[in-house]
Design a protein around this motif. Sequence first.
Motif, short mmCIF file in Angstrom:
data_model
loop_
_atom_site.label_atom_id
_atom_site.label_comp_id
_atom_site.label_asym_id
_atom_site.label_seq_id
_atom_site.Cartn_x
_atom_site.Cartn_y
_atom_site.Cartn_z
N GLU A 89 0.83 -1.21 0.00
CA GLU A 89 0.00 0.00 0.00
C GLU A 89 0.87 1.26 0.00
OE1 GLU A 89 -2.01 -3.46 1.51
OE2 GLU A 89 -0.28 -2.44 2.36
N GLY A 90 1.93 1.24 0.79
CA GLY A 90 2.82 2.40 0.85
C GLY A 90 3.53 2.66 -0.47
N VAL A 91 4.04 1.60 -1.08
CA VAL A 91 4.72 1.76 -2.38
C VAL A 91 3.71 2.26 -3.42
CG1 VAL A 91 5.94 0.56 -4.23
CG2 VAL A 91 6.46 0.02 -1.84
N ALA A 92 2.53 1.68 -3.45
CA ALA A 92 1.51 2.09 -4.41
C ALA A 92 1.15 3.57 -4.22
CB ALA A 92 0.27 1.22 -4.28
N HIS A 93 1.05 4.00 -2.97
CA HIS A 93 0.73 5.40 -2.69
C HIS A 93 1.83 6.32 -3.21
CE1 HIS A 93 0.72 9.10 -0.21
NE2 HIS A 93 -0.56 9.05 -0.53
N GLU A 94 3.08 5.94 -3.04
CA GLU A 94 4.19 6.77 -3.50
C GLU A 94 4.14 6.97 -5.02
OE1 GLU A 94 8.16 5.81 -2.13
OE2 GLU A 94 7.32 5.07 -0.24
N ALA A 143 11.81 11.84 -7.01
CA ALA A 143 11.47 13.12 -6.39
C ALA A 143 9.98 13.13 -6.06
CB ALA A 143 11.83 14.27 -7.32
N HIS A 144 9.15 12.61 -6.99
CA HIS A 144 7.71 12.50 -6.77
C HIS A 144 7.41 11.57 -5.60
CE1 HIS A 144 3.44 11.98 -7.68
NE2 HIS A 144 3.64 10.67 -7.63
N ARG A 145 8.06 10.42 -5.56
CA ARG A 145 7.84 9.46 -4.47
C ARG A 145 8.18 10.09 -3.11
NH1 ARG A 145 9.75 3.42 -5.76
NH2 ARG A 145 8.77 3.21 -3.72
N HIS A 146 9.26 10.84 -3.06
CA HIS A 146 9.65 11.49 -1.80
C HIS A 146 8.63 12.56 -1.39
CE1 HIS A 146 13.70 10.00 -0.53
NE2 HIS A 146 13.50 9.34 -1.67
N ARG A 147 8.12 13.31 -2.34
CA ARG A 147 7.08 14.30 -2.01
C ARG A 147 5.84 13.61 -1.46
NH1 ARG A 147 8.89 16.51 -6.87
NH2 ARG A 147 7.17 15.59 -8.03
#
Length: 157
Positions: free
Chosen positions: A28-33, A143-147
């Motif tokens: 779920e966390g990876v998918a959200h990123e 960069a998107h995943r970190h945001r």
Amino acid sequence: MGRPVEVVRSSIVAAPREQVWARVVSVEGVAHEFGPLLTMRFPAALRGRSIAEVPRGRPLGRAWILVGGLVPVEFDDLMLADLRVPRFFQERSALGSCRVWEHRRELEQLPDDTTRVTDTLRAEPRALLLAAVVRLVVGALFAHRHRRLARWFGPAD
């Protein structure tokens, strides 16, 4: 072969390392990123499990990266190479665009109970891909995943 590429992204999130770890190793966390434009469809070996629960050094299956949940734009033949709970995980896989893909995510607990998340990405593009293109796309994606991760936990002050 394409020239090797390395991209490093780091950010600090307002949560303790154990809490961040639980999120970043979950499907779920990876998918959200990846969201909201991209989604990742994980192989059956990861259904109902976290990255921390899968065997190391064995292929886990193919994960697809999809635009809008429908159009495949990349795949990742997932393999977890190493893991130290709750400090880091390292994936070493092949992508459609890269014959070698290494992703190491490290979590560092900071004194103020925040966590520094650092992604180090190394890729060897397939012959037809320019290293500059891979560097640009991987840099923008992480960069998107970190945001997204910082928004989930709240940015560190």
